[in-house]
Scaffold this active site. Structure first.
Site, PDB file in Angstrom:
ATOM      1  N   ARG A  44      -2.641   7.572   6.307  1.00 11.92           N
ATOM      2  CA  ARG A  44      -3.777   8.475   7.452  1.00 11.92           C
ATOM      3  C   ARG A  44      -2.657   9.581   8.272  1.00 11.92           C
ATOM      4  O   ARG A  44      -3.483  10.673   8.535  1.00 11.92           O
ATOM      5  CB  ARG A  44      -4.328   7.475   8.213  1.00 11.92           C
ATOM      6  N   SER A 252       6.510  10.423   2.781  1.00 12.92           N
ATOM      7  CA  SER A 252       7.457  11.715   2.626  1.00 12.92           C
ATOM      8  C   SER A 252       8.047  11.926   3.909  1.00 12.92           C
ATOM      9  O   SER A 252       7.369  11.699   5.258  1.00 12.92           O
ATOM     10  CB  SER A 252       6.684  12.709   1.928  1.00 12.92           C
ATOM     11  N   GLU A 268       7.432   3.462   0.139  1.00 12.73           N
ATOM     12  CA  GLU A 268       7.450   2.207   0.555  1.00 12.73           C
ATOM     13  C   GLU A 268       7.732   2.110   2.043  1.00 12.73           C
ATOM     14  O   GLU A 268       8.636   2.737   2.655  1.00 12.73           O
ATOM     15  CB  GLU A 268       8.818   1.654  -0.324  1.00 12.73           C
ATOM     16  N   LYS A 284       8.679  -3.946  -5.834  1.00  9.50           N
ATOM     17  CA  LYS A 284       9.473  -4.445  -7.057  1.00  9.50           C
ATOM     18  C   LYS A 284       8.393  -4.438  -8.236  1.00  9.50           C
ATOM     19  O   LYS A 284       7.544  -5.396  -8.095  1.00  9.50           O
ATOM     20  CB  LYS A 284      10.154  -5.830  -6.709  1.00  9.50           C
TER      21      LYS A 284
END
Length: 426
Positions: A44, A252, A268, A284
């Site tokens: 968001r 990012s 992640e 994973k």
């Protein structure tokens, strides 16, 4: 504090217009709008800030503020500069991050938290860099809203803080109305090459497998370095623009700390802390996206039922549950998602979610110390896996596999796992 709604502007364009200020940071949820329905919570917000009022750097385990050595341990100095005020300002419509620290913690900082061997070849970047930002642009990709928040920090008195907040807001508004200074140039492709021979890497993998077969460790996550020469006048911000277009991801980031610049496209989350609630989302398991929609659905289904990938994921869930238990109430730790599928531009991921509630007297810095580095990029058991990684890889990892993100003055925090990350050294 000044909070002002701005006319619509693209977050990357805003970063380019502020790029000539020192310490530019761009926490960039570059997910495409059509993907936000699936990833709305993760993707968001984006944030742009520059010109920090202080910078904390850690080298060889020593903390420095603006180049001047400090006496305290690095995380203690980080906490001191943040000066947590757990209550958010009342009557203010604020995003999750509205001022505080933005930067990175290198993977190698883990050696300051546990007794671990030093690599034969250290990575020549600081172990930690955080800038402290009083003026932030927040981009809400769900409500299509842009806000400028200027806090007036680090001024102490109300009047001095009000004057600084206004002056800083005016400076940023002037810059946003001006031309973009960087990031629009064509980005030439870089000729990346591995620093070791293929056979050497294969031998290291075989050695890691032997550790597993011997019962020394359950899994080890090995990596290798790739390097590329930079052409003259190369613009890392332009590189990030290309990266975010090719591989959009919710975590990012682009950081410009002068001697080190970072472009990252991580999917992640490592740790989020908000209102005493803590969350980690270890990844994973990966499968390539396929062009044929039906085949792509099957690829995701095969990943979801893969015995091997699920076993690896569950190991790291157990590891992260244990790490969080060091700072959270044991009864509060839950796994609301186990081995769920998340799909991105080029790949499907197997993702789990572990949550808890911080124990009384614990804060975001304690959580960082308890869980860093993330288990998904080390292996299990974590400390033994880290020892094997250092021995086999032979060099530090630097920013790669560390964490990038923000820590707010209100005690909230959101850090990623710095995978899919490129570091540019001056």
């Amino acid at each position: 504090m000044i909070v002002r709604d701005l006319p619509p502007v693209d977050a990357f364009t805003a970063a380019r217009r502020l790029a000539d200020l020192p310490g530019l940071v761009f926490l960039d949820s570059s997910m495409r709008p059509e993907a936000l329905g699936v990833h709305a919570r993760l993707g968001r917000w984006s944030y742009v800030a520059a010109d920090p009022w202080a910078t904390l750097t850690v080298r060889d385990g020593r903390a420095l503020r603006d180049g001047v050595a400090l006496s305290g341990a690095p995380l203690d100095e980080l906490r001191r500069l943040l000066a947590f005020a757990p209550r958010r300002p009342e009557n203010a419509d604020l995003p999750p991050f509205f001022g505080g620290a933005v930067g990175y913690v290198a993977y190698d900082f883990g050696r300051r938290l546990e007794r671990l061997p030093e690599p034969a070849e250290p990575e020549p970047v600081p172990e930690m860099v955080f800038g402290f930002y009083d003026t932030v642009l927040a981009f809400d990709h769900v409500e299509k809203r842009v806000r400028l928040i200027s806090t007036g920090r680090p001024e102490a008195s109300a009047e001095a803080r009000r004057r600084r907040a206004q002056a800083r807001a005016d400076l940023f508004l002037m810059r946003l109305d001006g031309p973009a200074r960087r990031g629009a140039e064509p980005c030439p492709p870089l000729a990346f090459r591995p620093t070791i021979a293929r056979e050497t890497h294969q031998a290291r993998v075989a050695a890691a497998v032997e550790h597993v077969l011997a019962g020394d460790v359950f899994q080890v996550n090995l990596a290798q370095r790739f390097v590329a020469p930079l052409p003259e006048s190369f613009d890392p911000l332009a590189f990030h623009g290309r990266l975010r277009a090719v591989n959009p991801a919710p975590f990012s980031a682009f950081l410009d700390f002068g001697e080190v610049r970072i472009a990252s496209a991580s999917p992640e989350r490592f740790l989020e802390v908000r209102d005493g609630h803590i969350e980690t989302r270890p990844i994973k398991g990966t499968a390539r996206r396929l062009e044929d929609p039906a085949e792509d659905v099957l690829a995701a289904a095969r990943l979801a039922t893969s015995v091997k990938d699920r076993a690896e994921n569950v190991m790291i869930v157990d590891l992260m549950r244990n790490d969080l238990s060091r700072v959270a109430d044991d009864a509060s730790i839950e796994v609301p998602v186990l081995c769920g599928i998340e799909s991105y531009a080029g790949i499907h991921h197997l993702v789990s979610v572990v949550t808890g509630r911080l124990a009384p007297g614990r804060d975001a810095i304690d959580a960082l110390a308890a869980a860093f580095p993330g288990g998904s990029i080390t292996g299990a058991p974590k400390l033994r896996a880290e020892e094997i990684i250092t021995a086999l890889e032979g060099h530090g990892r630097g920013v790669y596999c560390g964490s990038i993100g923000w820590i707010g003055h209100d005690g909230a925090m959101d850090l990623d796992i710095a995978i899919r990350t490129v570091v540019f050294r001056a």
